[in-house]
Design a protein around this motif. Structure first.
Motif, mmCIF file in Angstrom:
data_model
loop_
_atom_site.group_PDB
_atom_site.id
_atom_site.type_symbol
_atom_site.label_atom_id
_atom_site.label_comp_id
_atom_site.label_asym_id
_atom_site.label_seq_id
_atom_site.Cartn_x
_atom_site.Cartn_y
_atom_site.Cartn_z
ATOM 1 N N VAL A 99 44.404 -40.695 26.804
ATOM 2 C CA VAL A 99 43.211 -41.480 26.449
ATOM 3 C C VAL A 99 43.544 -42.964 26.442
ATOM 4 C CG1 VAL A 99 41.597 -42.007 24.588
ATOM 5 C CG2 VAL A 99 42.079 -39.621 25.180
ATOM 6 N N LYS A 100 44.673 -43.316 25.847
ATOM 7 C CA LYS A 100 45.057 -44.729 25.750
ATOM 8 C C LYS A 100 45.440 -45.304 27.118
ATOM 9 C CE LYS A 100 48.122 -47.874 23.226
ATOM 10 N NZ LYS A 100 49.178 -47.987 22.171
ATOM 11 N N ALA A 101 46.213 -44.528 27.884
ATOM 12 C CA ALA A 101 46.751 -45.050 29.143
ATOM 13 C C ALA A 101 45.771 -44.964 30.298
ATOM 14 C CB ALA A 101 48.032 -44.287 29.498
ATOM 15 N N TYR A 102 44.843 -44.028 30.243
ATOM 16 C CA TYR A 102 44.042 -43.732 31.427
ATOM 17 C C TYR A 102 42.545 -43.914 31.209
ATOM 18 C CZ TYR A 102 42.913 -41.184 35.759
ATOM 19 O OH TYR A 102 42.459 -40.842 36.995
ATOM 20 N N TRP A 103 42.024 -43.356 30.099
ATOM 21 C CA TRP A 103 40.576 -43.297 29.955
ATOM 22 C C TRP A 103 39.957 -44.547 29.342
ATOM 23 C CZ3 TRP A 103 38.978 -40.071 33.177
ATOM 24 C CH2 TRP A 103 39.560 -38.816 33.349
ATOM 25 N N THR A 104 40.628 -45.175 28.394
ATOM 26 C CA THR A 104 39.988 -46.273 27.659
ATOM 27 C C THR A 104 39.562 -47.417 28.577
ATOM 28 O OG1 THR A 104 41.236 -45.706 25.653
ATOM 29 C CG2 THR A 104 40.237 -47.887 25.739
ATOM 30 N N ALA A 105 40.398 -47.781 29.528
ATOM 31 C CA ALA A 105 40.019 -48.857 30.457
ATOM 32 C C ALA A 105 38.822 -48.455 31.305
ATOM 33 C CB ALA A 105 41.208 -49.204 31.348
ATOM 34 N N LEU A 106 38.757 -47.182 31.684
ATOM 35 C CA LEU A 106 37.616 -46.710 32.461
ATOM 36 C C LEU A 106 36.351 -46.718 31.615
ATOM 37 C CD1 LEU A 106 36.971 -45.712 35.285
ATOM 38 C CD2 LEU A 106 37.509 -43.384 34.541
ATOM 39 N N PHE A 107 36.480 -46.307 30.343
ATOM 40 C CA PHE A 107 35.336 -46.371 29.427
ATOM 41 C C PHE A 107 34.828 -47.806 29.322
ATOM 42 C CE2 PHE A 107 37.153 -42.643 26.710
ATOM 43 C CZ PHE A 107 36.848 -41.753 27.721
ATOM 44 N N GLN A 108 35.762 -48.750 29.222
ATOM 45 C CA GLN A 108 35.373 -50.157 29.080
ATOM 46 C C GLN A 108 34.623 -50.639 30.321
ATOM 47 O OE1 GLN A 108 36.150 -52.269 26.163
ATOM 48 N NE2 GLN A 108 34.394 -53.205 27.204
ATOM 49 N N ALA A 109 35.080 -50.216 31.476
ATOM 50 C CA ALA A 109 34.398 -50.607 32.716
ATOM 51 C C ALA A 109 32.982 -50.047 32.762
ATOM 52 C CB ALA A 109 35.208 -50.125 33.925
ATOM 53 N N HIS A 110 32.815 -48.802 32.337
ATOM 54 C CA HIS A 110 31.473 -48.216 32.279
ATOM 55 C C HIS A 110 30.580 -49.012 31.329
ATOM 56 C CE1 HIS A 110 32.525 -44.902 34.775
ATOM 57 N NE2 HIS A 110 33.180 -44.210 33.885
ATOM 58 N N ALA A 111 31.096 -49.350 30.141
ATOM 59 C CA ALA A 111 30.301 -50.074 29.144
ATOM 60 C C ALA A 111 29.884 -51.444 29.675
ATOM 61 C CB ALA A 111 31.096 -50.225 27.848
ATOM 62 N N ASP A 112 30.825 -52.164 30.279
ATOM 63 C CA ASP A 112 30.519 -53.507 30.772
ATOM 64 C C ASP A 112 29.463 -53.450 31.879
ATOM 65 O OD1 ASP A 112 32.302 -54.681 29.017
ATOM 66 O OD2 ASP A 112 33.960 -54.684 30.453
ATOM 67 N N ARG A 113 29.610 -52.500 32.786
ATOM 68 C CA ARG A 113 28.665 -52.396 33.902
ATOM 69 C C ARG A 113 27.251 -52.075 33.405
ATOM 70 N NH1 ARG A 113 30.683 -48.393 35.914
ATOM 71 N NH2 ARG A 113 29.106 -46.802 35.526
ATOM 72 N N ILE A 114 27.148 -51.152 32.463
ATOM 73 C CA ILE A 114 25.828 -50.767 31.948
ATOM 74 C C ILE A 114 25.198 -51.915 31.162
ATOM 75 C CG2 ILE A 114 24.617 -49.187 30.393
ATOM 76 C CD1 ILE A 114 26.802 -47.086 31.190
ATOM 77 N N LEU A 115 25.979 -52.587 30.337
ATOM 78 C CA LEU A 115 25.438 -53.710 29.567
ATOM 79 C C LEU A 115 25.018 -54.858 30.480
ATOM 80 C CD1 LEU A 115 27.846 -53.701 26.489
ATOM 81 C CD2 LEU A 115 25.418 -53.089 26.505
ATOM 82 N N ASP A 116 25.752 -55.063 31.580
ATOM 83 C CA ASP A 116 25.377 -56.101 32.533
ATOM 84 C C ASP A 116 23.998 -55.842 33.138
ATOM 85 O OD1 ASP A 116 27.696 -57.546 32.207
ATOM 86 O OD2 ASP A 116 28.705 -56.687 33.964
ATOM 87 N N SER A 117 23.614 -54.573 33.215
ATOM 88 C CA SER A 117 22.348 -54.217 33.857
ATOM 89 C C SER A 117 21.157 -54.277 32.904
ATOM 90 C CB SER A 117 22.442 -52.805 34.448
ATOM 91 O OG SER A 117 22.479 -51.817 33.407
ATOM 92 N N ILE A 118 21.420 -54.472 31.616
ATOM 93 C CA ILE A 118 20.341 -54.485 30.622
ATOM 94 C C ILE A 118 19.820 -55.905 30.463
ATOM 95 C CG2 ILE A 118 19.717 -54.076 28.209
ATOM 96 C CD1 ILE A 118 21.847 -51.894 28.111
ATOM 97 N N GLY A 119 18.541 -56.083 30.733
ATOM 98 C CA GLY A 119 17.937 -57.394 30.566
ATOM 99 C C GLY A 119 17.548 -57.654 29.126
ATOM 100 N N PRO A 120 17.300 -58.903 28.765
ATOM 101 C CA PRO A 120 16.901 -59.220 27.391
ATOM 102 C C PRO A 120 15.504 -58.702 27.089
ATOM 103 C CG PRO A 120 16.704 -61.153 28.781
ATOM 104 C CD PRO A 120 17.362 -60.101 29.622
ATOM 105 N N GLY A 121 15.292 -58.386 25.812
ATOM 106 C CA GLY A 121 13.968 -57.937 25.395
ATOM 107 C C GLY A 121 14.017 -56.651 24.601
#
Length: 388
Positions: A99-121
């Motif tokens: 989880v620490k070596a492999y998954w956490t960075a991938l989780f972070q990439a998913h979170a950043d990409r999804i948040l980037d797509s959310i507009g204000p409001g």
């Protein structure tokens, strides 16, 4: 049938808020037969903690159970060495090191990409972040990267509803069958790729272990049933709890309490997995209650986590609380295998990233927040005002 006293419930009220009735049971009949559920409920934390470890009596092996019938015989419905063999096969995917070596960075990439797509409001945080984030993470962990997160969510919900369908609703069962058929098709589609290039995913490591294909399918379905529904609700639920307790959110922001503590307290307070069924394997007695073999009992984790003997002000959300007595992830040999991955998804990635990225995040006042369930409990929506 057990000799436990009978207590009747209103199923609709119990789904809306089980905690008042569970508190009544803890006071008056901590082991009670509930005819509307066709089962004897254990509601005391002490009884549950002891009984979950007595696998020779409180057996997870339930040949006629809903999970076996609808999803296949997975490790959650096995005991002893049979359970441990399959748990060990899956461990390389969900170990703390992986989880620490492999998954956490991938989780972070998913979170950043999804948040980037959310507009204000005005958004529904459940629909617009928690659901796709949990789905994308689970696609990665299971190895089913050939599907959409919407499929993952629909399949998880279909199975969760199916294995809690104690009323026998045929429409619910049909949706569950549709979900498991969809998963089988997705596995078949990606199998050639996975056999040629196995990875760290659940499907990859289970295939590499030599596990029978029937068991591989059943355990992938198990991971999907809990790995989408519970994290999705826990992410949205913890955000909701912190927004409605701003003083406690301030403690976390100031570093006096960790995001993990906030998540663990939410998981105690509103247990996403509120119940785990067991089969009585042989005649047995607890205090003055006698059980017959093959009876069905429910270990009510949601009740254990609000047991007044172990938690002061148990009905209150308090991030400073000692949650070491919580059984949100189980308490015995069936302790949730995905607990480390869930903590990383929620406490290491989702919560700190959301609150760091949000310039304004507050609950919208144009729609009520809906929460429900007793076997599986959590938010149904989370309307918020969001600004980067």
């Amino acid at each position: 049938m057990s000799t436990a006293p009978r207590i009747d419930i209103d199923p609709a009220a119990f789904w809306a808020d089980p905690y008042p009735m569970l508190a009544k049971m803890r006071r008056e009949a901590p082991i009670a037969f509930v005819p509307q559920l066709g089962s004897t409920l254990l509601t005391s934390r002490d009884d549950i903690s002891i009984s979950e470890k007595q696998i020779d009596v409180f057996s997870s092996h339930q040949p006629a159970g809903l999970m076996n019938r609808l999803m296949g015989h997975n490790m959650m419905r096995k005991d002893g060495e049979a359970h441990q063999v399959e748990r060990r096969a899956m461990f390389p995917t969900v170990s703390p090191r992986t989880v620490k070596a492999y998954w956490t960075a991938l989780f972070q990439a998913h979170a950043d990409r999804i948040l980037d797509s959310i507009g204000p409001g005005r958004i529904d945080f459940m629909r617009d972040f928690a659901l796709p984030f949990s789905g994308e993470c689970l696609k990665s962990i299971t190895g089913l990267t050939n599907i959409g997160f919407q499929d993952m969510d629909a399949w998880s919900q279909g199975m969760i509803e199916g294995i809690a369908n104690y009323a026998g609703d045929p429409a619910v069962e049909a949706r569950c069958h549709a979900a498991t058929s969809g998963i089988d098709a997705a596995i078949d589609d990606i199998l050639p790729v996975m056999r040629e290039k196995p990875d760290q995913s659940i499907l990859g490591v289970l295939l590499a272990s030599g596990m029978a294909m029937e068991s591989v399918r059943a355990n992938v379905k198990l991971a999907i049933s809990g790995g989408q529904n519970e994290p999705r609700k826990a992410i949205a639920g913890t955000v909701w709890a912190l927004l409605t307790h701003p003083d406690q959110l301030d403690l976390v922001r100031r570093g006096e309490v960790t995001w993990l503590q906030a998540f663990e307290e939410y998981a105690r307070w509103i247990s996403p997995i509120g119940m785990s069924p067991r089969r009585i394997a042989k005649p047995w007695g607890i205090r003055d209650v006698e059980f017959e073999a093959d009876e069905r009992v429910f270990l009510m984790f949601g009740s254990a986590n609000r047991d007044e003997k172990h938690f002061e002000r148990a009905d209150q959300f308090d991030v400073t609380r000692d949650t070491s007595k919580s059984v949100a992830f189980g308490a015995g040999p069936h302790f949730c295998a995905g607990a480390f991955a869930s903590r990383a998804m929620i406490a290491d990635v989702a919560l700190p990233t959301v609150f760091a990225r949000a310039r304004q995040l507050e609950i919208a006042d144009d729609e009520p927040v809906r929460i429900g369930g007793w076997a599986f409990r959590g938010l149904q929506n989370l309307p918020v005002k969001w600004l980067h």
